[in-house]
Design a protein around this motif. Structure first.
Motif, PDB file in Angstrom:
ATOM      1  N   THR A  44       8.141   8.825 -22.446  1.00 26.88           N
ATOM      2  CA  THR A  44       6.731   8.791 -22.811  1.00 26.88           C
ATOM      3  C   THR A  44       5.920   9.649 -21.834  1.00 26.88           C
ATOM      4  O   THR A  44       6.428  10.089 -20.806  1.00 26.88           O
ATOM      5  CB  THR A  44       6.182   7.352 -22.778  1.00 26.88           C
ATOM      6  N   HIS A  45       4.634   9.857 -22.167  1.00 25.55           N
ATOM      7  CA  HIS A  45       3.788  10.659 -21.289  1.00 25.55           C
ATOM      8  C   HIS A  45       3.629   9.997 -19.920  1.00 25.55           C
ATOM      9  O   HIS A  45       3.365  10.671 -18.919  1.00 25.55           O
ATOM     10  CB  HIS A  45       2.414  10.865 -21.932  1.00 25.55           C
ATOM     11  N   LEU A  46       3.817   8.685 -19.852  1.00 27.02           N
ATOM     12  CA  LEU A  46       3.707   7.984 -18.574  1.00 27.02           C
ATOM     13  C   LEU A  46       4.861   8.301 -17.635  1.00 27.02           C
ATOM     14  O   LEU A  46       4.783   8.049 -16.439  1.00 27.02           O
ATOM     15  CB  LEU A  46       3.652   6.471 -18.813  1.00 27.02           C
ATOM     16  N   GLN A  47       5.934   8.857 -18.165  1.00 30.23           N
ATOM     17  CA  GLN A  47       7.083   9.227 -17.341  1.00 30.23           C
ATOM     18  C   GLN A  47       7.169  10.731 -17.115  1.00 30.23           C
ATOM     19  O   GLN A  47       8.151  11.220 -16.550  1.00 30.23           O
ATOM     20  CB  GLN A  47       8.379   8.746 -18.012  1.00 30.23           C
ATOM     21  N   ALA A  48       6.132  11.450 -17.512  1.00 35.68           N
ATOM     22  CA  ALA A  48       6.171  12.915 -17.477  1.00 35.68           C
ATOM     23  C   ALA A  48       6.355  13.471 -16.079  1.00 35.68           C
ATOM     24  O   ALA A  48       6.899  14.557 -15.901  1.00 35.68           O
ATOM     25  CB  ALA A  48       4.886  13.479 -18.093  1.00 35.68           C
ATOM     26  N   GLY A  49       5.922  12.743 -15.044  1.00 37.85           N
ATOM     27  CA  GLY A  49       6.032  13.255 -13.681  1.00 37.85           C
ATOM     28  C   GLY A  49       7.364  13.006 -13.012  1.00 37.85           C
ATOM     29  O   GLY A  49       7.527  13.348 -11.833  1.00 37.85           O
ATOM     30  N   LEU A  50       8.313  12.438 -13.731  1.00 40.29           N
ATOM     31  CA  LEU A  50       9.599  12.089 -13.129  1.00 40.29           C
ATOM     32  C   LEU A  50      10.674  13.126 -13.439  1.00 40.29           C
ATOM     33  O   LEU A  50      10.769  13.619 -14.562  1.00 40.29           O
ATOM     34  CB  LEU A  50      10.063  10.718 -13.636  1.00 40.29           C
ATOM     35  N   ASP A  65      11.413   3.003 -24.352  1.00 38.39           N
ATOM     36  CA  ASP A  65      11.167   2.446 -25.690  1.00 38.39           C
ATOM     37  C   ASP A  65      10.276   1.205 -25.651  1.00 38.39           C
ATOM     38  O   ASP A  65       9.628   0.875 -26.655  1.00 38.39           O
ATOM     39  CB  ASP A  65      12.496   2.083 -26.362  1.00 38.39           C
ATOM     40  N   THR A  66      10.252   0.501 -24.502  1.00 34.42           N
ATOM     41  CA  THR A  66       9.455  -0.733 -24.407  1.00 34.42           C
ATOM     42  C   THR A  66       8.351  -0.623 -23.351  1.00 34.42           C
ATOM     43  O   THR A  66       7.715  -1.629 -23.025  1.00 34.42           O
ATOM     44  CB  THR A  66      10.351  -1.931 -24.056  1.00 34.42           C
ATOM     45  N   LEU A  67       8.115   0.576 -22.850  1.00 28.10           N
ATOM     46  CA  LEU A  67       7.195   0.750 -21.725  1.00 28.10           C
ATOM     47  C   LEU A  67       5.788   0.263 -22.045  1.00 28.10           C
ATOM     48  O   LEU A  67       5.176  -0.485 -21.271  1.00 28.10           O
ATOM     49  CB  LEU A  67       7.172   2.227 -21.311  1.00 28.10           C
ATOM     50  N   HIS A  68       5.276   0.652 -23.187  1.00 21.29           N
ATOM     51  CA  HIS A  68       3.910   0.242 -23.546  1.00 21.29           C
ATOM     52  C   HIS A  68       3.823  -1.268 -23.776  1.00 21.29           C
ATOM     53  O   HIS A  68       2.821  -1.898 -23.438  1.00 21.29           O
ATOM     54  CB  HIS A  68       3.435   1.011 -24.777  1.00 21.29           C
ATOM     55  N   GLN A  69       4.874  -1.837 -24.309  1.00 13.92           N
ATOM     56  CA  GLN A  69       4.908  -3.291 -24.513  1.00 13.92           C
ATOM     57  C   GLN A  69       4.943  -4.013 -23.164  1.00 13.92           C
ATOM     58  O   GLN A  69       4.254  -5.031 -22.967  1.00 13.92           O
ATOM     59  CB  GLN A  69       6.130  -3.674 -25.338  1.00 13.92           C
ATOM     60  N   ASP A  70       5.742  -3.484 -22.236  1.00 16.80           N
ATOM     61  CA  ASP A  70       5.812  -4.078 -20.899  1.00 16.80           C
ATOM     62  C   ASP A  70       4.442  -4.073 -20.230  1.00 16.80           C
ATOM     63  O   ASP A  70       4.013  -5.075 -19.639  1.00 16.80           O
ATOM     64  CB  ASP A  70       6.800  -3.292 -20.025  1.00 16.80           C
ATOM     65  N   GLN A  99       1.501  -3.919 -21.692  1.00  9.50           N
ATOM     66  CA  GLN A  99       0.567  -4.796 -22.393  1.00  9.50           C
ATOM     67  C   GLN A  99       0.804  -6.264 -22.042  1.00  9.50           C
ATOM     68  O   GLN A  99      -0.144  -7.051 -21.931  1.00  9.50           O
ATOM     69  CB  GLN A  99       0.670  -4.592 -23.908  1.00  9.50           C
ATOM     70  N   GLU A 100       2.064  -6.634 -21.823  1.00 15.72           N
ATOM     71  CA  GLU A 100       2.357  -8.024 -21.471  1.00 15.72           C
ATOM     72  C   GLU A 100       1.733  -8.380 -20.126  1.00 15.72           C
ATOM     73  O   GLU A 100       1.254  -9.497 -19.931  1.00 15.72           O
ATOM     74  CB  GLU A 100       3.869  -8.260 -21.462  1.00 15.72           C
ATOM     75  N   VAL A 101       1.758  -7.433 -19.187  1.00 15.50           N
ATOM     76  CA  VAL A 101       1.105  -7.675 -17.893  1.00 15.50           C
ATOM     77  C   VAL A 101      -0.409  -7.725 -18.077  1.00 15.50           C
ATOM     78  O   VAL A 101      -1.093  -8.618 -17.547  1.00 15.50           O
ATOM     79  CB  VAL A 101       1.487  -6.578 -16.874  1.00 15.50           C
ATOM     80  N   ARG A 102      -0.940  -6.807 -18.857  1.00 22.82           N
ATOM     81  CA  ARG A 102      -2.387  -6.766 -19.088  1.00 22.82           C
ATOM     82  C   ARG A 102      -2.879  -8.062 -19.752  1.00 22.82           C
ATOM     83  O   ARG A 102      -3.974  -8.554 -19.443  1.00 22.82           O
ATOM     84  CB  ARG A 102      -2.741  -5.554 -19.941  1.00 22.82           C
ATOM     85  N   ASP A 103      -2.077  -8.631 -20.637  1.00 26.29           N
ATOM     86  CA  ASP A 103      -2.477  -9.855 -21.332  1.00 26.29           C
ATOM     87  C   ASP A 103      -2.606 -11.047 -20.381  1.00 26.29           C
ATOM     88  O   ASP A 103      -3.257 -12.043 -20.721  1.00 26.29           O
ATOM     89  CB  ASP A 103      -1.468 -10.193 -22.433  1.00 26.29           C
ATOM     90  N   MET A 104      -1.986 -10.967 -19.205  1.00 28.91           N
ATOM     91  CA  MET A 104      -2.055 -12.072 -18.249  1.00 28.91           C
ATOM     92  C   MET A 104      -3.353 -12.074 -17.450  1.00 28.91           C
ATOM     93  O   MET A 104      -3.674 -13.070 -16.790  1.00 28.91           O
ATOM     94  CB  MET A 104      -0.867 -12.011 -17.279  1.00 28.91           C
ATOM     95  N   VAL A 105      -4.096 -10.986 -17.491  1.00 32.08           N
ATOM     96  CA  VAL A 105      -5.318 -10.869 -16.699  1.00 32.08           C
ATOM     97  C   VAL A 105      -6.282 -12.015 -16.998  1.00 32.08           C
ATOM     98  O   VAL A 105      -6.955 -12.540 -16.098  1.00 32.08           O
ATOM     99  CB  VAL A 105      -5.988  -9.499 -16.953  1.00 32.08           C
ATOM    100  N   ASP A 164      -2.994   1.913 -18.251  1.00 32.66           N
ATOM    101  CA  ASP A 164      -1.531   1.950 -18.333  1.00 32.66           C
ATOM    102  C   ASP A 164      -0.887   2.475 -17.050  1.00 32.66           C
ATOM    103  O   ASP A 164       0.057   1.876 -16.524  1.00 32.66           O
ATOM    104  CB  ASP A 164      -1.094   2.830 -19.510  1.00 32.66           C
ATOM    105  N   ALA A 165      -1.370   3.607 -16.565  1.00 34.75           N
ATOM    106  CA  ALA A 165      -0.748   4.234 -15.394  1.00 34.75           C
ATOM    107  C   ALA A 165      -0.848   3.332 -14.171  1.00 34.75           C
ATOM    108  O   ALA A 165       0.076   3.288 -13.345  1.00 34.75           O
ATOM    109  CB  ALA A 165      -1.399   5.585 -15.114  1.00 34.75           C
ATOM    110  N   PHE A 166      -1.954   2.611 -14.043  1.00 37.76           N
ATOM    111  CA  PHE A 166      -2.150   1.737 -12.887  1.00 37.76           C
ATOM    112  C   PHE A 166      -1.207   0.537 -12.956  1.00 37.76           C
ATOM    113  O   PHE A 166      -0.530   0.205 -11.976  1.00 37.76           O
ATOM    114  CB  PHE A 166      -3.604   1.272 -12.836  1.00 37.76           C
ATOM    115  N   ILE A 167      -1.117  -0.109 -14.105  1.00 36.25           N
ATOM    116  CA  ILE A 167      -0.237  -1.265 -14.242  1.00 36.25           C
ATOM    117  C   ILE A 167       1.221  -0.869 -14.081  1.00 36.25           C
ATOM    118  O   ILE A 167       2.041  -1.625 -13.526  1.00 36.25           O
ATOM    119  CB  ILE A 167      -0.476  -1.960 -15.602  1.00 36.25           C
ATOM    120  N   LEU A 168       1.555   0.330 -14.497  1.00 32.28           N
ATOM    121  CA  LEU A 168       2.941   0.791 -14.421  1.00 32.28           C
ATOM    122  C   LEU A 168       3.473   0.780 -12.991  1.00 32.28           C
ATOM    123  O   LEU A 168       4.625   0.416 -12.748  1.00 32.28           O
ATOM    124  CB  LEU A 168       3.071   2.188 -15.025  1.00 32.28           C
TER     125      LEU A 168
END
Length: 327
Positions: A2-8, A25-30, A32-38, A51-55
């Motif tokens: 994904t674009h979130l892994q583009a720098g690796l 494949d599950t990065l965005h879901q992962d 969102q699950e953390v974000r939902d706990m806020v 997204d980038a910050f939670i990652l």
């Protein structure tokens, strides 16, 4: 990917998959699950949840959702509880700037063989008349904030080398339990960085004694990554190759330039010195010592009494076996 892994790099992508359980494949879901706990912590102001910050928090906790959220919450809670530390939290703040220019922290140009950034601290450089220990901690946290923007370092992590040469007993007496608690909470418990090793070199007997006191308050994982080398630089070289180390650590490179990292952060403002004294910091040292955070460590009353330290045999260091853990 994904674009979130583009720098690796391809190698780091594979490392993230194998060691951190990162799955594109599950990065965005992962995330969102953390974000939902806020919503479960309305007492904390979560100033960033993109997204980038939670990652970076997921990577720091190997994609264990709850642990990543706990770290995210502690990150913002620490900042809420220590508001004075984060006022004027920038490289040009006079106290932070002075600490940076004295090499708190320094950063080596070369990564280690695991792709980790090597941070260095020369403890004796601390000039108590120009900035406080809190300023040093602020400079370290600010530097980590800048470095952790690099996704490669989010995966590969950091190594820290602290040289205690010429660090005086008078300087060590300022390392009070409350100051150490503030540092442990800020670095171990509240920041999304992976530390692969913390290396003490040339530590005097009283630093070894101080470490013995704080050791119970460190997480088991942290304790396993602390190496007390003393004057035995060969044991350091077994873990970090001398080809990438400056001469102060028995390496093959020239002596470290203390201003290297400071110039990176400050750029053209590096040479613009403004008057600053420790008295100008808006929280006095006494106020900091009173209560650095509402959170207290168990047995925080354990104090390294200077009188006790003075009575210790100064030859004790020679009898202490290095607490090396080749994990």
């Amino acid at each position: 990917m994904t674009h979130l892994q583009a720098g690796l790099s391809p190698e780091t992508l594979e490392k993230a998959r194998l060691e951190l359980n990162e799955n594109p494949d599950t990065l965005h879901q992962d995330i969102q699950e953390v974000r939902d706990m806020v919503i479960t912590r309305p007492d904390i102001g979560f100033l960033r949840t993109d997204d980038a910050f939670i990652l970076r928090f997921l990577r720091a906790r190997k994609f264990q959702h709850f642990e990543a959220f706990r770290l995210l919450a502690q990150y913002f809670e620490y900042r809420q509880q220590n508001l004075d530390m984060f006022k004027s939290f920038k490289a040009t703040d006079p106290g932070i700037k002075q600490a940076l220019k004295d090499g708190f922290p320094g950063g080596l140009a070369n990564l280690d063989h695991y792709g980790r950034k090597i941070l260095v601290l020369f403890a004796a450089n601390w000039d108590q008349s120009r900035y406080t220990l809190v300023d040093i901690l602020r400079a370290i946290l600010l530097s980590l904030e800048a470095m952790i923007e690099d996704p490669e370092l989010q995966v590969n992590g950091f190594v820290l080398i602290i040289d205690w040469s010429n660090f005086t007993f008078k300087q060590a007496s300022k390392l009070t339990p409350s100051m150490l608690r503030l540092a442990i909470e800020g670095l171990q418990d509240s920041f999304p960085a992976r530390f692969g090793g913390i290396h003490f070199v040339n530590q005097p007997w009283y630093i070894h004694a101080l470490y013995t006191v704080i050791r119970p308050f460190l997480k088991e994982k942290t304790r396993k990554r602390i190496f007390l080398h003393g004057n035995n630089l060969n044991s350091l070289h077994q873990l970090i190759h001398p080809e990438i180390l400056p001469s102060e650590f028995g390496g093959m490179l020239p002596p470290y330039d203390m201003g290297t990292w400071a110039r990176t952060l400050l750029d053209h403002e590096y040479d613009d010195d403004s008057e600053y004294s420790v008295d100008s910091y808006n929280t006095s040292a006494k106020e900091v010592e009173k209560d650095l955070s509402p959170k207290s460590m168990k047995r925080s009353q354990s104090v390294v009494d200077p009188g006790v330290l003075k009575r210790m045999d100064k030859n004790e260091e020679e009898n202490m076996q290095p607490l090396l853990s080749l994990d």
